[in-house]
Scaffold this motif. Structure first.
Motif, PDB file in Angstrom:
ATOM      1  N   ALA A 180       1.192  13.584  -7.646  1.00  0.00           N
ATOM      2  CA  ALA A 180       1.658  14.874  -7.567  1.00  0.00           C
ATOM      3  C   ALA A 180       2.870  14.943  -8.774  1.00  0.00           C
ATOM      4  CB  ALA A 180       2.225  15.285  -6.245  1.00  0.00           C
ATOM      5  N   SER A 181       2.886  16.379  -9.122  1.00  0.00           N
ATOM      6  CA  SER A 181       4.043  16.357  -9.983  1.00  0.00           C
ATOM      7  C   SER A 181       4.915  17.665  -9.395  1.00  0.00           C
ATOM      8  CB  SER A 181       3.486  16.828 -11.565  1.00  0.00           C
ATOM      9  OG  SER A 181       4.414  17.368 -12.147  1.00  0.00           O
ATOM     10  N   GLU A 182       6.364  17.236  -9.137  1.00  0.00           N
ATOM     11  CA  GLU A 182       7.255  18.242  -8.501  1.00  0.00           C
ATOM     12  C   GLU A 182       8.465  18.212  -9.235  1.00  0.00           C
ATOM     13  OE1 GLU A 182       7.497  16.397  -4.614  1.00  0.00           O
ATOM     14  OE2 GLU A 182       5.282  16.584  -4.221  1.00  0.00           O
ATOM     15  N   ASN A 183       8.770  19.438  -9.631  1.00  0.00           N
ATOM     16  CA  ASN A 183      10.038  19.609 -10.521  1.00  0.00           C
ATOM     17  C   ASN A 183      10.316  18.788 -11.627  1.00  0.00           C
ATOM     18  OD1 ASN A 183      10.520  21.560  -8.290  1.00  0.00           O
ATOM     19  ND2 ASN A 183      11.495  20.047  -7.190  1.00  0.00           N
ATOM     20  N   GLY A 184       9.290  18.536 -12.391  1.00  0.00           N
ATOM     21  CA  GLY A 184       9.272  17.771 -13.459  1.00  0.00           C
ATOM     22  C   GLY A 184       9.180  16.194 -13.213  1.00  0.00           C
ATOM     23  N   ALA A 185       9.093  15.844 -11.744  1.00  0.00           N
ATOM     24  CA  ALA A 185       8.766  14.538 -11.865  1.00  0.00           C
ATOM     25  C   ALA A 185       7.464  14.230 -11.406  1.00  0.00           C
ATOM     26  CB  ALA A 185      10.094  14.041 -10.637  1.00  0.00           C
ATOM     27  N   VAL A 186       6.947  13.009 -11.620  1.00  0.00           N
ATOM     28  CA  VAL A 186       5.861  12.744 -10.997  1.00  0.00           C
ATOM     29  C   VAL A 186       5.778  11.860  -9.861  1.00  0.00           C
ATOM     30  CG1 VAL A 186       3.717  11.159 -11.577  1.00  0.00           C
ATOM     31  CG2 VAL A 186       4.619  12.607 -13.324  1.00  0.00           C
ATOM     32  N   VAL A 187       5.412  11.953  -8.747  1.00  0.00           N
ATOM     33  CA  VAL A 187       5.396  11.200  -7.357  1.00  0.00           C
ATOM     34  C   VAL A 187       4.004  10.708  -7.227  1.00  0.00           C
ATOM     35  CG1 VAL A 187       5.930  11.245  -5.023  1.00  0.00           C
ATOM     36  CG2 VAL A 187       7.175  12.708  -6.600  1.00  0.00           C
ATOM     37  N   ALA A 188       3.780   9.159  -7.036  1.00  0.00           N
ATOM     38  CA  ALA A 188       2.805   8.577  -6.883  1.00  0.00           C
ATOM     39  C   ALA A 188       2.712   8.020  -5.444  1.00  0.00           C
ATOM     40  CB  ALA A 188       2.351   7.382  -7.684  1.00  0.00           C
ATOM     41  N   ARG A 189       1.587   8.361  -4.885  1.00  0.00           N
ATOM     42  CA  ARG A 189       1.504   7.696  -3.492  1.00  0.00           C
ATOM     43  C   ARG A 189       0.825   6.391  -3.334  1.00  0.00           C
ATOM     44  NH1 ARG A 189       0.214  11.333   1.583  1.00  0.00           N
ATOM     45  NH2 ARG A 189       2.351  12.076   1.059  1.00  0.00           N
ATOM     46  N   LYS A 190       1.487   5.533  -2.920  1.00  0.00           N
ATOM     47  CA  LYS A 190       0.867   4.194  -3.113  1.00  0.00           C
ATOM     48  C   LYS A 190       0.609   3.740  -1.831  1.00  0.00           C
ATOM     49  CE  LYS A 190       2.262  -0.674  -4.235  1.00  0.00           C
ATOM     50  NZ  LYS A 190       1.396  -1.143  -5.525  1.00  0.00           N
ATOM     51  N   GLU A 191      -0.482   3.084  -1.616  1.00  0.00           N
ATOM     52  CA  GLU A 191      -0.990   2.664  -0.234  1.00  0.00           C
ATOM     53  C   GLU A 191      -0.840   1.151  -0.134  1.00  0.00           C
ATOM     54  OE1 GLU A 191      -4.954   4.297   1.352  1.00  0.00           O
ATOM     55  OE2 GLU A 191      -5.282   2.184   1.518  1.00  0.00           O
ATOM     56  N   TYR A 192      -0.102   0.888   1.141  1.00  0.00           N
ATOM     57  CA  TYR A 192       0.229  -0.752   1.421  1.00  0.00           C
ATOM     58  C   TYR A 192      -0.659  -0.902   2.510  1.00  0.00           C
ATOM     59  CZ  TYR A 192       4.353  -0.543  -1.574  1.00  0.00           C
ATOM     60  OH  TYR A 192       5.140  -0.621  -2.590  1.00  0.00           O
ATOM     61  N   PRO A 193      -0.935  -2.264   2.864  1.00  0.00           N
ATOM     62  CA  PRO A 193      -1.644  -2.609   3.870  1.00  0.00           C
ATOM     63  C   PRO A 193      -1.103  -2.411   5.219  1.00  0.00           C
ATOM     64  CG  PRO A 193      -1.273  -4.501   2.457  1.00  0.00           C
ATOM     65  CD  PRO A 193      -0.339  -3.342   2.098  1.00  0.00           C
TER      66      PRO A 193
END
Lengths: 397, 256
Positions: free
Chosen positions: B149-162
């Motif tokens: 996602a790109s929010e207010n100029g910052a990129v946020v990546a959702r990382k999946e963990y076990p």
């Protein structure tokens, strides 16, 4: 490429078939929607679809995804009093719009992707297309290696080549060709999906790709006519491939074997009494007025001891097995939307007719009806057999 | 947002794999190649980001297998530029190290706020390739990403963990993301659009140059895994099967 308004879309529909203009004559009688096997679960069955387009509500039409319940069975087109080519024109064109717009159920996407990548909808290795001939008692020449002219080019098709249940039907037909001393050959790895069902999901570009490959492969060889056990392949080879340059007669085995009837009949022996009913495949019957209703019955009646009974829906009124138009690849979607399987209705009709065997003549049908026999709890009460399997039993015991 | 998507071709498991005894590698004569499935997800995520935030998508792949068709398909889906890395022997199979060296060299040539690639491949289950590209370019790497996602100029990546855990990781500046799955299944593009792209789109070529792997581990042997234990089929009448099953469950301590 995609269109924006009802009028632009109708223009496409009108140009999709030679008699496309007929759509202007729609009376709104609703016969189409009534006869549609999935009309009850569609937001826009054919009549409502035309009404929505006339009211310029194309947006609403595109919002709905129940067009994917359409099994391209030609039931609507065959009953339309003003002969609107609904299946090939209106419904297939709407599916194209859905595909272009990206509205496509995942399971259908997989089948179309497989068809493009591997040349078969099942996602099997193209190299293994003729593997059904391995360890098989009957010699089946692959034309690339055969290097001799044949009388008959046998187009085996995807399910006939790969599906374990349908391979049994394929081998049965090979046995019949062998005892009839037919000089035949297959394309083997050079064969691709006939593309007919892909076309009726609206993917005409994919159809052209597959059909061109098949046409090029076939025209490399010397043969007099084309034989197939698949009504969908029969329909495409007969009605669509000629514009790509294929110029040989095409026959479904029901025609081919009735032409060889005088030689076949003496081979058929009485192996015991059996009551059989026959399910008319849409693409042998209604589709494009193929009207092959009596040939399959002639073959069945020729089997000594076989008592042919009719289901309440027969010939042009036959109910689709649900496999056409992409239905073969949309079982999950169709169940989710309609909570009904046309195959189950058919199995119940067959049992009501007193049949012990449901005879079929399309590769989609054997596995679909066998599943329905089980899902209706009728295992052991009704067998599903292709006509060629019944003939082979009568010949070889 | 400008995005470069790195795609590669991997062995198609629809064919039986054969091992070349002389090289200890897959016998490439019988190999069929297909686009890496997770790279398709990376492309889909890039296209979704472009649709939401604008920018460009450049697809870069290595010349092996039927890459032209894959690149035309990517263009038909909405990629702005399609690039293939060309050079000698690229179709003979590349280690993740060498692949990363090539990708790192090429990716820098096109505008990139983000570089997306599949987090794994059938021939890279460890998921080295994306991380190695990031290391070469001096960029941070986040793998196993299921949403960007790109929010207010910052990129946020959702990382999946076990264990069903997810982390939303905010990224400052450029980054390489290993995509595990796009937010939506990769889109289907009709054949006629791919055919149209074949006529209108130009595939750009990038010379592989002399980018070498930092480290090449020699492969000394390769073998088809042998199944060690088979499933035990319990046969007999319904009563017998039930008795054997109950006995087994008790023996294994699964029921009291």
């Amino acid at each position: 490429m995609s269109v924006a308004t009802s009028y632009e879309f109708l223009d496409k529909v009108i140009h999709a078939t030679p008699d496309g203009e007929e759509i202007r004559k729609c009376l709104q009688c609703g016969t189409c929607s009534g006869v549609c096997p999935y009309g009850f679960a569609m937001e826009y069955p054919p009549r409502s679809l035309i009404a929505a387009l006339r009211a310029d509500d194309f947006h609403g039409v595109l919002e709905s995804d129940t067009i994917w319940l359409c099994v391209s069975c030609f039931a609507c087109a065959s009953v339309c009093p003003v002969k609107i080519p609904l299946t090939r024109g209106l419904l297939a064109t709407l599916k194209t719009e859905m595909l272009v717009g990206g509205s496509i159920p995942q399971e259908l996407q997989t089948a179309l992707g497989n068809s493009r990548r591997y040349g078969n909808s099942l996602g099997e290795s193209p190299r293994k297309r003729a593997d059904w001939t391995k360890d098989f008692t009957v010699p089946v020449p692959v034309l690339a290696a055969h290097k001799k002219p044949v009388d008959v080019l046998w187009f085996v098709g995807d399910y006939g080549s790969y599906h374990p249940r349908v391979q049994q039907v394929t081998r049965a037909l090979a046995k019949l060709l062998f005892v009839l001393d037919v000089k035949f050959g297959i394309l083997g790895a050079e064969e691709n999906s006939d593309g007919d069902t892909q076309a009726f999901t609206g993917e005409w570009g994919l159809f052209e790709l597959l059909a061109r490959k098949n046409t090029q492969a076939m025209l490399k060889y010397q043969f007099a006519e084309i034989l197939t056990a698949d009504p969908h392949a029969f329909n495409a080879l007969k009605h669509e491939y000629p514009r790509l340059g294929l110029d040989r007669p095409v026959k479904h085995y029901a025609q081919f074997l009735t032409e060889h009837f005088e030689r076949l009949r003496p081979l058929l022996q009485n192996r015991g009494p059996q009551r059989v009913t026959y399910h008319d495949p849409c693409y042998l019957g209604r589709a494009n007025d193929n009207n092959l209703y009596e040939e399959p019955r002639q073959l069945l009646r020729a089997i000594p001891g076989l008592d042919l009974v009719e289901m309440s829906h027969n010939r042009a009124l036959s109910i689709c097995c649900g496999g056409g138009g992409g239905g073969m690849w949309l079982d999950g979607f169709s169940w989710e939307k309609a909570h009904a399987r046309t195959t189950e209705w058919r199995v119940k009709e067959a049992l009501a007719a007193g049949a012990q065997v449901l005879a079929v003549a399309c590769p989609y049908e054997t596995p679909r009806f066998e599943d329905a026999v089980k899902s209706t709890g009728n295992e052991g009460k009704l067998k599903v057999k292709d006509i060629v399997e019944l003939l082979v039993e009568a010949v070889f015991g | 947002m400008d995005i470069v998507v790195l795609c590669k071709f991997v062995p198609d498991l629809v064919e039986d794999l054969e091992i070349d005894a002389s090289t200890h590698l897959l016998d490439r004569n019988f190999l069929r190649l297909m686009p890496n499935e997770l790279d398709d997800h990376a492309l889909e995520e890039a296209l979704l980001l472009k649709e939401r935030h604008g920018g460009t998508v450049t697809v870069v792949t290595v010349d092996a297998g039927d890459v032209d068709e894959a690149l035309y398909t990517a263009a038909a889906k909405g990629a702005d530029r399609v690039v293939k890395i060309v050079g000698e022997g690229l179709d003979q199979g590349l280690s993740s190290q060498r692949l990363a060296a090539l990708f790192a060299q090429a990716a820098g040539e096109w505008p990139h706020d983000l570089i997306l690639t599949g987090t794994q491949a059938v021939d890279d289950l460890d998921g080295f390739a994306g991380a190695l590209v990031a290391a070469r370019l001096g960029m941070p790497y986040v793998g196993y990403v299921t949403k960007v996602a790109s929010e207010n100029g910052a990129v946020v990546a959702r990382k999946e963990y076990p264990g069903g855990l997810n982390a939303d990781i905010e990224i400052v500046g450029q980054a390489v993301l290993g995509i595990q799955s796009a937010e939506k299944p990769p889109r289907y593009v009709v054949t006629s659009k791919v055919m149209a792209a074949m006529k209108s789109v130009t595939i750009e070529e990038f010379e592989a140059g002399d980018a070498q792997a930092d480290l090449e581990l020699p492969i000394t042997g390769m073998a088809v895994p042998q199944s060690a234990a088979h499933a035990e089929m319990i046969v007999g009448s319904v009563t017998e099967v039930a008795e054997k099953l109950a006995k087994l469950l008790r023996e294994r301590g699964l029921v009291a």
